[in-house]
Design a protein around this motif. Structure first.
Motif, PDB file in Angstrom:
ATOM      1  N   ILE A   1      37.579  45.041  31.305  1.00  0.00           N
ATOM      2  CA  ILE A   1      37.354  44.919  32.749  1.00  0.00           C
ATOM      3  C   ILE A   1      38.390  44.002  33.376  1.00  0.00           C
ATOM      4  CG2 ILE A   1      35.705  44.198  34.518  1.00  0.00           C
ATOM      5  CD1 ILE A   1      33.455  44.899  32.573  1.00  0.00           C
ATOM      6  N   VAL A   2      38.702  42.898  32.692  1.00  0.00           N
ATOM      7  CA  VAL A   2      39.701  41.953  33.204  1.00  0.00           C
ATOM      8  C   VAL A   2      41.060  42.629  33.318  1.00  0.00           C
ATOM      9  CG1 VAL A   2      40.965  39.832  32.693  1.00  0.00           C
ATOM     10  CG2 VAL A   2      38.499  39.915  32.339  1.00  0.00           C
ATOM     11  N   VAL A   3      41.458  43.381  32.295  1.00  0.00           N
ATOM     12  CA  VAL A   3      42.788  44.012  32.280  1.00  0.00           C
ATOM     13  C   VAL A   3      42.923  45.039  33.406  1.00  0.00           C
ATOM     14  CG1 VAL A   3      44.295  45.534  30.944  1.00  0.00           C
ATOM     15  CG2 VAL A   3      43.202  43.604  29.839  1.00  0.00           C
ATOM     16  N   LEU A   4      41.853  45.763  33.697  1.00  0.00           N
ATOM     17  CA  LEU A   4      41.919  46.807  34.719  1.00  0.00           C
ATOM     18  C   LEU A   4      41.649  46.280  36.124  1.00  0.00           C
ATOM     19  CD1 LEU A   4      40.089  49.702  32.822  1.00  0.00           C
ATOM     20  CD2 LEU A   4      42.538  49.475  33.256  1.00  0.00           C
ATOM     21  N   SER A   5      41.154  45.057  36.245  1.00  0.00           N
ATOM     22  CA  SER A   5      40.812  44.497  37.557  1.00  0.00           C
ATOM     23  C   SER A   5      42.068  43.996  38.275  1.00  0.00           C
ATOM     24  CB  SER A   5      39.815  43.355  37.413  1.00  0.00           C
ATOM     25  OG  SER A   5      38.597  43.798  36.888  1.00  0.00           O
ATOM     26  N   ARG A   6      41.981  43.990  39.601  1.00  0.00           N
ATOM     27  CA  ARG A   6      43.013  43.415  40.457  1.00  0.00           C
ATOM     28  C   ARG A   6      42.316  42.679  41.591  1.00  0.00           C
ATOM     29  NH1 ARG A   6      44.850  45.395  36.716  1.00  0.00           N
ATOM     30  NH2 ARG A   6      46.700  46.704  36.432  1.00  0.00           N
ATOM     31  N   GLN A   7      43.083  41.937  42.381  1.00  0.00           N
ATOM     32  CA  GLN A   7      42.516  41.306  43.565  1.00  0.00           C
ATOM     33  C   GLN A   7      41.937  42.386  44.485  1.00  0.00           C
ATOM     34  OE1 GLN A   7      42.109  38.112  44.428  1.00  0.00           O
ATOM     35  NE2 GLN A   7      41.114  38.742  46.312  1.00  0.00           N
ATOM     36  N   GLY A   8      40.629  42.313  44.765  1.00  0.00           N
ATOM     37  CA  GLY A   8      39.974  43.311  45.600  1.00  0.00           C
ATOM     38  C   GLY A   8      39.460  44.517  44.844  1.00  0.00           C
ATOM     39  N   PHE A   9      39.687  44.564  43.529  1.00  0.00           N
ATOM     40  CA  PHE A   9      39.209  45.692  42.712  1.00  0.00           C
ATOM     41  C   PHE A   9      38.715  45.126  41.385  1.00  0.00           C
ATOM     42  CE2 PHE A   9      40.221  48.985  39.449  1.00  0.00           C
ATOM     43  CZ  PHE A   9      39.287  49.920  39.851  1.00  0.00           C
ATOM     44  N   GLU A  10      37.386  45.184  41.184  1.00  0.00           N
ATOM     45  CA  GLU A  10      36.791  44.513  40.025  1.00  0.00           C
ATOM     46  C   GLU A  10      36.716  45.384  38.773  1.00  0.00           C
ATOM     47  OE1 GLU A  10      36.014  41.306  39.606  1.00  0.00           O
ATOM     48  OE2 GLU A  10      36.924  41.048  41.573  1.00  0.00           O
ATOM     49  N   ALA A  11      36.809  46.695  38.909  1.00  0.00           N
ATOM     50  CA  ALA A  11      36.734  47.615  37.753  1.00  0.00           C
ATOM     51  C   ALA A  11      35.476  47.381  36.922  1.00  0.00           C
ATOM     52  CB  ALA A  11      37.977  47.465  36.863  1.00  0.00           C
ATOM     53  N   ASP A  12      34.373  47.043  37.601  1.00  0.00           N
ATOM     54  CA  ASP A  12      33.143  46.753  36.870  1.00  0.00           C
ATOM     55  C   ASP A  12      32.099  47.872  36.991  1.00  0.00           C
ATOM     56  OD1 ASP A  12      32.507  46.404  39.504  1.00  0.00           O
ATOM     57  OD2 ASP A  12      31.525  44.460  39.260  1.00  0.00           O
ATOM     58  N   ARG A  13      32.494  49.006  37.571  1.00  0.00           N
ATOM     59  CA  ARG A  13      31.611  50.161  37.614  1.00  0.00           C
ATOM     60  C   ARG A  13      32.104  51.203  36.615  1.00  0.00           C
ATOM     61  NH1 ARG A  13      31.673  53.135  41.979  1.00  0.00           N
ATOM     62  NH2 ARG A  13      33.777  52.458  42.513  1.00  0.00           N
ATOM     63  N   ILE A  14      31.191  51.943  36.062  1.00  0.00           N
ATOM     64  CA  ILE A  14      31.589  52.969  35.097  1.00  0.00           C
ATOM     65  C   ILE A  14      32.511  53.995  35.754  1.00  0.00           C
ATOM     66  CG2 ILE A  14      30.732  54.834  33.615  1.00  0.00           C
ATOM     67  CD1 ILE A  14      28.239  53.137  33.109  1.00  0.00           C
ATOM     68  N   ASP A  15      32.264  54.296  37.033  1.00  0.00           N
ATOM     69  CA  ASP A  15      33.108  55.265  37.744  1.00  0.00           C
ATOM     70  C   ASP A  15      34.549  54.786  37.888  1.00  0.00           C
ATOM     71  OD1 ASP A  15      31.023  56.993  37.962  1.00  0.00           O
ATOM     72  OD2 ASP A  15      30.610  56.620  40.087  1.00  0.00           O
TER      73      ASP A  15
END
Length: 481
Positions: free
Chosen positions: A346-360
């Protein structure tokens, strides 16, 4: 006879803990003279300090033994568990730096809190006395509360911190009350002396009442059902690197606490606490796996899956004996590595304003970034217990321990729940490879350190699946005496 004050030689087993705590306070003072642009210095020094402590434990610096008249015990079990705790503590700091810096959530206290929480876990692992158990537990808990509340401007994070503090305080109260009843029955705080006194307790009902309260406190710290209420909200609301930290090391420390209290102190009451743990394991397996299926948020799904993994860990404790405890320790270490990798994704895929914490958010990752998708596949397959990944061997060992102890029904339930659990892990793999991407593709994360660490973390789950025997032998040595 008057007891002599401890000498410097008597305190040598404490050397890794003393180094870690002294270094944490030194970094706290250093941070006063650093501005935000140079905060990387504090972070790098914290990682260097953890690396030094890791080497000290591995090399046996200070040696094994006891300190403070048996309050602190450093043995093989403590060394093995501490190595894993320090390792995942370092991983959490590596993952934390870019994530928190992008969101301007990086005060200098973050590495200090992680170091002090790690020291609390290490003291908890080496506790030979009820006072040391509580001291280590509270040092860990207070630092964890502050870390969860890091993002003060986020209502979700503030709510998670409040729930964590309130429910954590209740759990600490339960544990402390149970300890007080055990002390009232046995007249001692030393775990070894308690074990001798329990053989012929003066007031057995009070002792068993204390046992129930202590098991409830341990179950809360592990996140076992029905004491798991805090897990989903805290995992969801906390910044992802903080979630990574509290989902890894504290589980290892809680396992060690359970072993010290139940085997070292209350072993004569095994016929009582064994069935208590069996009930907790069954509830955790069923509730964790069934509720996780309904989750659409990946962090909440991983929170409920944590409940199910705690159920598997408890199978090893239920099995008891050197083989059962070794299997439980192996599972705790394997889960810590798997959990670090899952939240690291999740950390690797996250960016400022995008948490990447949903399965979608993982839809179409297989076409956008095949390498990243393969690493996530390794993590999810290991969590699901797919051979030959590390998670498969971990599940197999604890199921064997429960079976050997005569808990056939519990082993069968574990197998059934493992099959149920595979569904929601495979769902993540399915959306990566078979669903169309949603929204704009996120740019590659700047910097190579975190993606490289995540790659090593994920691939280690596959490599250790082929070479799990040395790790298991190490865990067996921890309980050979």
């Amino acid at each position: 006879m008057t007891q002599m004050l401890p000498t410097a030689a008597d305190l040598l087993p404490l050397l890794p803990e003393v180094t870690l705590i002294a270094g944490a306070f030194a970094l706290l003072m250093l941070d006063l003279f650093l501005d935000d642009r140079r905060r990387i210095v504090t972070h790098a020094l914290a990682l260097a300090l953890l690396a030094a402590v890791l080497f000290m434990i591995y090399a046996g610096v200070g040696g094994q033994g006891e300190a403070f008249n048996g309050m602190f015990v450093r043995d093989v079990m403590a060394n093995v568990t501490k190595l894993a705790i320090v390792l995942v503590g370092g991983l959490s700091l590596i993952y934390a730096w870019p994530y928190l810096r992008e969101r301007k959530l990086y005060p200098g206290e973050v590495p200090v809190l992680v170091l002090l929480a790690t020291a609390g876990m290490m003291m908890l692992v080496s506790a030979g006395n009820l006072v040391m158990v509580y001291l280590g537990l509270e040092l860990l808990a207070l630092c964890s509360y502050a870390l969860v509340a890091l993002n003060r401007d986020d209502g979700l994070s503030a709510e998670a911190a409040m729930k964590y503090i309130v429910l954590g305080s209740i759990a600490s109260g339960l544990l402390l009350y149970g300890m007080s009843l055990v002390y009232g029955t046995t007249g001692s705080l030393d775990l070894g002396e308690i074990q001798q006194a329990v053989l012929d307790p003066g007031d057995k009902p009070m002792l068993l009442t204390g046992l129930v309260f202590m098991v409830a406190g341990v179950a809360f710290k592990l996140g076992a059902a029905p004491f798991h209420m805090w897990l989903p909200d805290v995992y969801h609301g906390a910044p992802t690197p903080v979630t990574l930290f509290i989902s890894t090391g504290p589980k290892l420390a809680a396992f060690a606490m359970a072993y010290r209290l139940l085997d070292n102190a209350l072993a004569p009451t095994v016929e009582y606490w064994q069935w208590l743990l069996a009930g907790l394991a069954a509830a955790s397996l069923v509730i964790g796996n069934i509720v996780a299926i309904a989750q659409t948020n990946l962090k909440r799904m991983l929170a409920y899956s944590t409940v199910s993994h705690v159920g598997f860990l408890l199978l090893g404790l239920v099995g008891g004996g050197p083989q059962g405890y070794a299997a439980a320790l192996f599972y705790a270490i394997a889960y810590a590595l798997m959990s670090a990798a899952s939240f690291g994704a999740i950390v690797v895929l996250s960016r400022q304003g995008f948490e990447a914490d949903r399965i979608d958010d993982f839809k179409g990752l297989g076409s956008r970034n095949p390498w990243q998708a393969f690493l996530v596949l390794c993590v999810m397959a290991s969590l699901a217990g797919v051979p030959p990944f590390l998670g498969f061997w971990a599940k197999l060992l604890v199921l064997g321990a429960a079976l050997k102890a005569g808990f056939l029904w519990l082993a069968i339930l574990g197998v059934v729940c493992a099959v149920i659990g595979a569904f929601y892990y495979l769902r993540v793999i399915k959306v990566m490879y078979f669903d169309e991407p949603v929204g704009q593709a996120q740019p590659p994360r700047p910097g190579r350190a975190v993606p490289v660490v995540f790659g090593v973390n994920a691939l280690a789950l596959l490599a250790l699946g082929f070479a799990w025997n040395p790790l298991m032998s190490w865990c067996q040595q921890a309980f050979a005496g």
